[in-house]
Design an enzyme around this catalytic site. Structure first.
Site, PDB file in Angstrom:
ATOM      1  N   GLY A   1       0.771  -1.256   0.000  1.00 54.52           N
ATOM      2  CA  GLY A   1       0.000   0.000   0.000  1.00 54.52           C
ATOM      3  C   GLY A   1       0.792   1.291   0.000  1.00 54.52           C
ATOM      4  O   GLY A   1       0.239   2.325   0.365  1.00 54.52           O
TER       5      GLY A   1
ATOM      6  N   SER B   1       1.734   8.380   1.362  1.00 56.24           N
ATOM      7  CA  SER B   1       0.993   7.206   1.838  1.00 56.24           C
ATOM      8  C   SER B   1       1.265   6.930   3.312  1.00 56.24           C
ATOM      9  O   SER B   1       2.412   7.045   3.783  1.00 56.24           O
ATOM     10  CB  SER B   1       1.402   5.958   1.041  1.00 56.24           C
ATOM     11  OG  SER B   1       1.079   6.092  -0.310  1.00 56.24           O
ATOM     12  N   ILE B   2       0.211   6.516   4.009  1.00 53.43           N
ATOM     13  CA  ILE B   2       0.371   6.153   5.427  1.00 53.43           C
ATOM     14  C   ILE B   2       1.360   4.991   5.554  1.00 53.43           C
ATOM     15  O   ILE B   2       2.176   4.954   6.478  1.00 53.43           O
ATOM     16  CB  ILE B   2      -1.005   5.801   6.029  1.00 53.43           C
ATOM     17  CG1 ILE B   2      -1.863   7.078   6.106  1.00 53.43           C
ATOM     18  CG2 ILE B   2      -0.855   5.146   7.389  1.00 53.43           C
ATOM     19  CD1 ILE B   2      -3.275   6.862   6.605  1.00 53.43           C
TER      20      ILE B   2
ATOM     21  N   VAL C   1      -4.479  -6.850  -5.406  1.00 54.75           N
ATOM     22  CA  VAL C   1      -5.041  -7.788  -4.420  1.00 54.75           C
ATOM     23  C   VAL C   1      -6.311  -8.494  -4.907  1.00 54.75           C
ATOM     24  O   VAL C   1      -6.797  -9.408  -4.245  1.00 54.75           O
ATOM     25  CB  VAL C   1      -5.311  -7.117  -3.048  1.00 54.75           C
ATOM     26  CG1 VAL C   1      -4.011  -6.743  -2.366  1.00 54.75           C
ATOM     27  CG2 VAL C   1      -6.253  -5.926  -3.181  1.00 54.75           C
TER      28      VAL C   1
ATOM     29  N   ILE D   1      -4.433  -0.649   2.363  1.00 52.49           N
ATOM     30  CA  ILE D   1      -5.057  -0.681   1.038  1.00 52.49           C
ATOM     31  C   ILE D   1      -6.549  -0.384   1.141  1.00 52.49           C
ATOM     32  O   ILE D   1      -7.224  -0.910   2.033  1.00 52.49           O
ATOM     33  CB  ILE D   1      -4.866  -2.101   0.434  1.00 52.49           C
ATOM     34  CG1 ILE D   1      -3.408  -2.297   0.018  1.00 52.49           C
ATOM     35  CG2 ILE D   1      -5.802  -2.336  -0.735  1.00 52.49           C
ATOM     36  CD1 ILE D   1      -3.096  -3.712  -0.401  1.00 52.49           C
TER      37      ILE D   1
ATOM     38  N   ALA E   1     -12.516   2.392  -3.711  1.00 52.03           N
ATOM     39  CA  ALA E   1     -13.919   2.348  -4.161  1.00 52.03           C
ATOM     40  C   ALA E   1     -13.994   3.150  -5.455  1.00 52.03           C
ATOM     41  O   ALA E   1     -13.344   4.198  -5.557  1.00 52.03           O
ATOM     42  CB  ALA E   1     -14.852   2.939  -3.117  1.00 52.03           C
TER      43      ALA E   1
ATOM     44  N   TYR F   1     -17.934   9.955   3.555  1.00 48.81           N
ATOM     45  CA  TYR F   1     -17.120   8.725   3.568  1.00 48.81           C
ATOM     46  C   TYR F   1     -17.887   7.564   2.917  1.00 48.81           C
ATOM     47  O   TYR F   1     -17.293   6.630   2.385  1.00 48.81           O
ATOM     48  CB  TYR F   1     -16.699   8.390   4.996  1.00 48.81           C
ATOM     49  CG  TYR F   1     -15.429   7.571   5.071  1.00 48.81           C
ATOM     50  CD1 TYR F   1     -14.248   8.021   4.485  1.00 48.81           C
ATOM     51  CD2 TYR F   1     -15.413   6.351   5.715  1.00 48.81           C
ATOM     52  CE1 TYR F   1     -13.084   7.265   4.545  1.00 48.81           C
ATOM     53  CE2 TYR F   1     -14.250   5.589   5.790  1.00 48.81           C
ATOM     54  CZ  TYR F   1     -13.097   6.052   5.202  1.00 48.81           C
ATOM     55  OH  TYR F   1     -11.953   5.295   5.277  1.00 48.81           O
TER      56      TYR F   1
ATOM     57  N   LYS G   1     -15.076  -0.165   5.910  1.00 45.57           N
ATOM     58  CA  LYS G   1     -14.235  -0.123   7.116  1.00 45.57           C
ATOM     59  C   LYS G   1     -14.910  -0.839   8.290  1.00 45.57           C
ATOM     60  O   LYS G   1     -14.230  -1.453   9.114  1.00 45.57           O
ATOM     61  CB  LYS G   1     -13.909   1.330   7.495  1.00 45.57           C
ATOM     62  CG  LYS G   1     -12.993   2.041   6.505  1.00 45.57           C
ATOM     63  CD  LYS G   1     -11.672   1.327   6.282  1.00 45.57           C
ATOM     64  CE  LYS G   1     -10.688   2.180   5.503  1.00 45.57           C
ATOM     65  NZ  LYS G   1      -9.512   1.406   5.050  1.00 45.57           N
TER      66      LYS G   1
ATOM     67  N   THR H   1      -3.555  12.297   1.469  1.00 44.33           N
ATOM     68  CA  THR H   1      -2.887  11.262   0.663  1.00 44.33           C
ATOM     69  C   THR H   1      -3.639  11.157  -0.668  1.00 44.33           C
ATOM     70  O   THR H   1      -4.677  11.793  -0.832  1.00 44.33           O
ATOM     71  CB  THR H   1      -2.953   9.875   1.346  1.00 44.33           C
ATOM     72  OG1 THR H   1      -4.322   9.459   1.395  1.00 44.33           O
ATOM     73  CG2 THR H   1      -2.385   9.876   2.752  1.00 44.33           C
ATOM     74  N   LEU H   2      -3.143  10.307  -1.562  1.00 43.59           N
ATOM     75  CA  LEU H   2      -3.843  10.082  -2.838  1.00 43.59           C
ATOM     76  C   LEU H   2      -5.280   9.629  -2.607  1.00 43.59           C
ATOM     77  O   LEU H   2      -6.218  10.145  -3.203  1.00 43.59           O
ATOM     78  CB  LEU H   2      -3.127   8.982  -3.628  1.00 43.59           C
ATOM     79  CG  LEU H   2      -2.196   9.364  -4.760  1.00 43.59           C
ATOM     80  CD1 LEU H   2      -1.750   8.097  -5.480  1.00 43.59           C
ATOM     81  CD2 LEU H   2      -2.878  10.306  -5.739  1.00 43.59           C
TER      82      LEU H   2
HETATM   83  O1  0WD Z   1      -6.924  10.173   5.869  1.00 39.92           O
HETATM   84  C1  0WD Z   1      -6.434   9.141   5.431  1.00 39.92           C
HETATM   85  N1  0WD Z   1      -5.604   9.170   4.410  1.00 39.92           N
HETATM   86  C2  0WD Z   1      -6.786   7.847   6.065  1.00 39.92           C
HETATM   87  C3  0WD Z   1      -6.539   6.659   5.424  1.00 39.92           C
HETATM   88  C4  0WD Z   1      -7.423   7.883   7.409  1.00 39.92           C
HETATM   89  C5  0WD Z   1      -7.654   6.588   7.955  1.00 39.92           C
HETATM   90  C6  0WD Z   1      -7.407   5.423   7.274  1.00 39.92           C
HETATM   91  N2  0WD Z   1      -6.868   5.473   6.013  1.00 39.92           N
HETATM   92  C7  0WD Z   1      -6.608   4.211   5.329  1.00 39.92           C
HETATM   93  C8  0WD Z   1      -7.136   4.066   3.927  1.00 39.92           C
HETATM   94  O2  0WD Z   1      -8.522   3.811   3.899  1.00 39.92           O
HETATM   95  C9  0WD Z   1      -6.327   2.876   3.458  1.00 39.92           C
HETATM   96  O3  0WD Z   1      -6.874   1.674   3.983  1.00 39.92           O
HETATM   97  O4  0WD Z   1      -5.217   4.005   5.205  1.00 39.92           O
HETATM   98  C10 0WD Z   1      -4.975   3.119   4.127  1.00 39.92           C
HETATM   99  C11 0WD Z   1      -3.921   3.740   3.237  1.00 39.92           C
HETATM  100  O5  0WD Z   1      -4.460   4.877   2.625  1.00 39.92           O
HETATM  101  P1  0WD Z   1      -3.617   6.182   2.236  1.00 39.92           P
HETATM  102  O6  0WD Z   1      -2.223   6.050   2.679  1.00 39.92           O
HETATM  103  O7  0WD Z   1      -4.453   7.329   2.659  1.00 39.92           O
HETATM  104  O8  0WD Z   1      -3.747   6.174   0.639  1.00 39.92           O
HETATM  105  P2  0WD Z   1      -2.758   5.829  -0.576  1.00 39.92           P
HETATM  106  O9  0WD Z   1      -1.445   6.454  -0.416  1.00 39.92           O
HETATM  107  O10 0WD Z   1      -3.540   6.186  -1.829  1.00 39.92           O
HETATM  108  O11 0WD Z   1      -2.610   4.244  -0.494  1.00 39.92           O
HETATM  109  C12 0WD Z   1      -3.664   3.344  -0.683  1.00 39.92           C
HETATM  110  C13 0WD Z   1      -3.209   2.353  -1.697  1.00 39.92           C
HETATM  111  C14 0WD Z   1      -3.406   2.647  -3.178  1.00 39.92           C
HETATM  112  O12 0WD Z   1      -3.050   3.762  -3.634  1.00 39.92           O
HETATM  113  P3  0WD Z   1      -3.836   4.383  -4.949  1.00 39.92           P
HETATM  114  O13 0WD Z   1      -4.006   5.797  -4.536  1.00 39.92           O
HETATM  115  O14 0WD Z   1      -2.895   4.142  -6.066  1.00 39.92           O
HETATM  116  O15 0WD Z   1      -5.171   3.681  -5.122  1.00 39.92           O
HETATM  117  O16 0WD Z   1      -3.964   1.169  -1.731  1.00 39.92           O
HETATM  118  C15 0WD Z   1      -3.420   0.427  -2.813  1.00 39.92           C
HETATM  119  C16 0WD Z   1      -2.731   1.396  -3.728  1.00 39.92           C
HETATM  120  O17 0WD Z   1      -1.347   1.326  -3.583  1.00 39.92           O
HETATM  121  N3  0WD Z   1      -4.418  -0.264  -3.606  1.00 39.92           N
HETATM  122  C17 0WD Z   1      -4.222  -1.522  -4.013  1.00 39.92           C
HETATM  123  N4  0WD Z   1      -3.206  -2.387  -3.806  1.00 39.92           N
HETATM  124  C18 0WD Z   1      -3.292  -3.581  -4.385  1.00 39.92           C
HETATM  125  N5  0WD Z   1      -4.347  -3.964  -5.127  1.00 39.92           N
HETATM  126  C19 0WD Z   1      -5.350  -1.845  -4.779  1.00 39.92           C
HETATM  127  C20 0WD Z   1      -5.390  -3.130  -5.352  1.00 39.92           C
HETATM  128  N6  0WD Z   1      -6.394  -3.553  -6.110  1.00 39.92           N
HETATM  129  N7  0WD Z   1      -6.176  -0.769  -4.815  1.00 39.92           N
HETATM  130  C21 0WD Z   1      -5.592   0.191  -4.080  1.00 39.92           C
END
Ligand code: 0WD
Length: 269
Positions: free
Chosen positions: A13, A19-20, A70, A97, A100, A160, A167, A198-199
């Site tokens: 992820g 990214s987190i 995934v 990860i 939606a 959300y 979630k 983040t993205l």
């Molecule tokens: O405020 C926030 N950013 C919060 C995020 C607050 C609380 C929780 N979260 C959660 C998110 O819901 C997620 O579960 O933290 C997790 C990481 O999110 P992130 O760091 O905010 O977002 P990002 O840097 O975009 O990483 C999530 C990644 C994807 O990035 P992109 O933007 O390219 O969709 O999830 C991965 C991908 O790298 N991802 C996948 N990996 C494998 N297979 C797939 C997939 N099909 N789809 C997305």
């Protein structure tokens, strides 16, 4: 000697340096962890954008980097086969990860498409199950899995939408997995982070408004930082948290405890 000296793990992820998973990785690396990483497969092999972004961050210390969608069983099998080959056993898995489709994420929930629901649940929740199923085969005693969640899975957070439903399922999954894998000495936890740019979060409606609310409502009167989430994520995966399992730990400056705005809250700009 670091908290993760001699520990090996897989990180799913990291999309970029916001990214987190990257914040947590930096803290794991500082404590001596030996890690391998996955990225979303690039659509155009001539221009491997996802791979390049990840490589730029982890090139100095990764054990290996692999593409992994995934939703693809072969991708998952290949990553865990490679991990077994390279590491023998692993000590931790970071699942960071979620996804939606934009038209479904925009809501309302009652209008979400059947296909959008399936895909969101598959990527945001089932993926944890499929990682855990494979991880337990190569996990060293005391190993653990950490997933990322958000308060929108417990309470209604307007904007959300379908991700909140995912979630809620994810947090329940963490509990069932913790219960099932506990007898094998494995821990499974979730970290519920406050809103971070983040993205992914840029796709969530009213994100900027949420950040303002955290600054006004949370007991600490501010929003959490990437580094705070990174440190606590690392800690939860470390042996310092060896007695913690099935937990959803909030790292949100206390926002989740509030039932009404504090007296000094100013919501205007
Ligand atoms: O405020 C926030 N950013 C919060 C995020 C607050 C609380 C929780 N979260 C959660 C998110 O819901 C997620 O579960 O933290 C997790 C990481 O999110 P992130 O760091 O905010 O977002 P990002 O840097 O975009 O990483 C999530 C990644 C994807 O990035 P992109 O933007 O390219 O969709 O999830 C991965 C991908 O790298 N991802 C996948 N990996 C494998 N297979 C797939 C997939 N099909 N789809 C997305």
């Amino acid at each position: 000697m670091g908290l993760f000296t001699g520990k090996k793990g897989l990180v799913f992820g990291i999309a970029n340096d916001h990214s987190i998973a990257w914040s947590i990785t930096q803290n794991l690396q500082a404590e001596g962890a030996d890690m391998a990483f996955t990225h979303l497969p690039d659509k155009d092999p001539e221009r491997p954008r996802m791979e390049r972004r990840l490589r730029k961050l982890v090139d100095d210390f990764d054990r290996f980097i692999m593409p992994c969608d995934v939703t693809n069983e072969q991708d998952l099998d290949a990553v865990f086969a490679r991990a077994k080959e390279e590491f023998g056993q692993i000590d931790f898995v970071l699942h960071s990860i979620a996804y939606a489709p934009m038209e479904d994420l925009k809501g309302p929930v009652h209008a979400v498409s059947r296909d959008g629901f399936k895909l969101s649940m598959e990527i945001s929740c089932y993926s944890l199950i499929s990682l855990a199923h494979r991880a337990r085969e190569i996990m060293a005693p005391g190993g653990n899995i950490l997933s990322l969640t958000y308060l929108g899975g417990e309470k209604v957070i307007p904007g959300y939408n379908i991700m909140g439903v995912c979630k809620a399922a994810l947090e329940s999954t963490v509990e069932y997995l913790a219960s099932e894998l506990g007898p094998e000495s494995f821990r499974v936890n979730a970290l519920s982070a406050g809103p971070l740019k983040t993205l992914s979060s840029s796709a969530v409606g009213e994100f900027d408004q949420m950040v303002k609310l955290y600054s006004a409502f949370s007991p600490m009167r501010r929003n959490v930082t990437h580094d705070e989430v990174g440190k606590t994520g690392m800690w939860l995966m470390s042996d310092h948290a060896s007695g913690v399992s099935g937990e959803t730990l909030h790292v949100d400056c206390g926002y989740h405890i509030m039932g009404a705005p504090p007296h000094d809250a100013h919501l205007e700009d």
